[in-house]
Design a protein around this motif. Sequence first.
Motif, PDB file in Angstrom:
ATOM      1  N   ASP B  36       0.835  -1.201   0.000  1.00  0.00           N
ATOM      2  CA  ASP B  36       0.000   0.000   0.000  1.00  0.00           C
ATOM      3  C   ASP B  36       0.873   1.255   0.000  1.00  0.00           C
ATOM      4  O   ASP B  36       0.558   2.243  -0.667  1.00  0.00           O
ATOM      5  N   PHE B  39       2.665   1.308  -3.700  1.00  0.00           N
ATOM      6  CA  PHE B  39       1.901   1.296  -4.952  1.00  0.00           C
ATOM      7  C   PHE B  39       0.598   2.105  -4.957  1.00  0.00           C
ATOM      8  O   PHE B  39       0.103   2.440  -6.024  1.00  0.00           O
ATOM      9  N   LEU B  40      -0.005   2.336  -3.796  1.00  0.00           N
ATOM     10  CA  LEU B  40      -1.314   3.001  -3.823  1.00  0.00           C
ATOM     11  C   LEU B  40      -1.183   4.510  -3.585  1.00  0.00           C
ATOM     12  O   LEU B  40      -0.325   4.953  -2.832  1.00  0.00           O
ATOM     13  N   PHE B  41      -2.053   5.253  -4.245  1.00  0.00           N
ATOM     14  CA  PHE B  41      -2.023   6.712  -4.111  1.00  0.00           C
ATOM     15  C   PHE B  41      -3.435   7.226  -3.863  1.00  0.00           C
ATOM     16  O   PHE B  41      -4.389   6.723  -4.436  1.00  0.00           O
TER      17      PHE B  41
END
Lengths: 418, 91
Positions: B36, B39-41
């Motif tokens: 998370d 890679f996650l935004f």
Amino acid sequence: MRPRYSALSLLRHAVAETPWPRAWRVPDPKPTYDVVIIGGGGHGLATAYYLAAHHGIKDIAVVERAYIGSGNLGRNTTLVRSNYVLDGNTQFFEYSMKLWEGLSHELNFNVMLSQRGQIVLAHGPSQMDVLARKGNIMRLNGIDAELLDRGEVIKLLPYLDHSGEARFPICGGLFQQRAGTVRHDAVAWGYARAADSLGVDVIENCEVNSFVIDGDRVRGVNTTRGRISAGRTAIAVAGHSSHLAAMAGLRLPIESHLLQAFVSEPIKPFLDHVISFGAELFYISQSDKGGLVFGGHIDGFNSYTQRGQFPKVQTVAECAVALIPSISRLRLLRHWAGIQDMTPDGSPFICRTPLRDLYLNGGWCYQGFKATPAVGWCFAHTIANDDEHPLSRCYSLDRFARGRELDDYGVGNWTYKQ
Amino acid sequence: MCPICGERDYTEFRYGGDATKPRPSRETADPKVWHDYVFLFDNPKGLHREYWQHVLGCRQWLVLERNTATNEPGESRLARMDVVTCEGEPK
Ligand SMILES: Cc1cc2nc3c(=O)[nH]c(=O)nc-3n(C[C@H](O)[C@H](O)[C@H](O)COP(=O)(O)OP(=O)(O)OC[C@H]3O[C@@H](n4cnc5c(N)ncnc54)[C@H](O)[C@@H]3O)c2cc1C
């Protein structure tokens, strides 16, 4: 079914006094549909068409917040090609290329596919090796590719800077003859007309503001024109994927960035191919109206403004002149920007989501236009069968967690460097 | 706007990514936490905080507040003064 376009209907209309009928209806949204697709770009419209034409689902609405094609579909530089390296990408984009080749017939609408050929240039021996490898991968997959040496490039593209002064001397290139351009607006109109004639409601000026969520299931959308219930809901909003996903409580591996395109004043036919520079991200072609159409890298920071930064004009113009010195006196007619999703590996998502009955097509970076028919094909399959299509199984949301990134350019985990 | 050099042209700066995500502590072994983080935004349409480097100036890393819907810049401060460091570790 709408009247078919043909040489005969063209002749008949040339003598008739009545104007051409509208190519698609202007329906009001119904309270409920089997499938609601958010986003009236190429991807949303193609998905609606293939759902209706090949999966027997006809009760579909495509809801678009402005007019269809007002997003990246109408802003892109219209290049189509299938020269990718990684398994997954290679097959997907070649499938798309094949769909392009039959699309005008399938839609009964001339999308003006022009297979003028694309040349990617190499400026050093190591780049030649990379292109040779790429060409071999393409040929092993049945895709046309030809490695050109310096002499062949000079013969094919005599107007490039082949002199001793060239900042990046050209030593060869990779040629894909089947690559080329497609008229982008015709893609919007062709798919909209064909989908509409199968009963799909294309609803413009209708923005989705939130989802109707019931537990772990999405049951429709709330829009500026009221609530629309849906058996299945699909997101196809290009640069706004994160924004829509956030409405459903999801975070995505996506940042939104600006990509600009440029067009010069029109000149006589000069550039017969699509050319990609090897020293920088830069590509150029000539439109049917005569303007040189070119583009480069994204501006490089998150933005939803749809307004490009001026310094990029200079970088891109420098590339143009380094490659083709004779165009240095041309004037720039227009430049514009689109908002595009950028992902950590430069590849997209066509998949189910953690919420039931909600499907995602997003994360399209530079390559989304050429993908349009294959996106429609695979996304329609995903929605109809609640399962990924074999061709797009690699574009899942959990690929990073599984270590299955598809980083075709080998850039690494930076959205803004992809 | 650079806290050291003052108002400078945008071309002097280089973007360096999302500054809102706290780095998980080094002891974290849970791959999901790292996934998370990496890679996650949030990728918000509106106010955002991000890293920039003043490459053609003092070369300091900055944290800039900016509105991604209008590009309007807000406050900036030196990244090393910023509070987004390893979770659970001394600042
Ligand atoms: C300058 C530029 C050049 C490019 N060049 C190329 C190229 O040469 N080759 C290539 O393959 N690709 C290219 N691309 C990428 C390609 O254009 C896109 O990836 C592709 O068009 C995205 O799919 P789409 O057509 O569905 O997007 P869009 O046309 O952007 O469709 C998405 C639609 O969703 C709508 N929408 C957004 N939010 C909402 C909401 N809340 N409710 C309802 N509707 C909403 C938008 O208004 C928009 O019309 C380029 C992109 C840009 C910006």
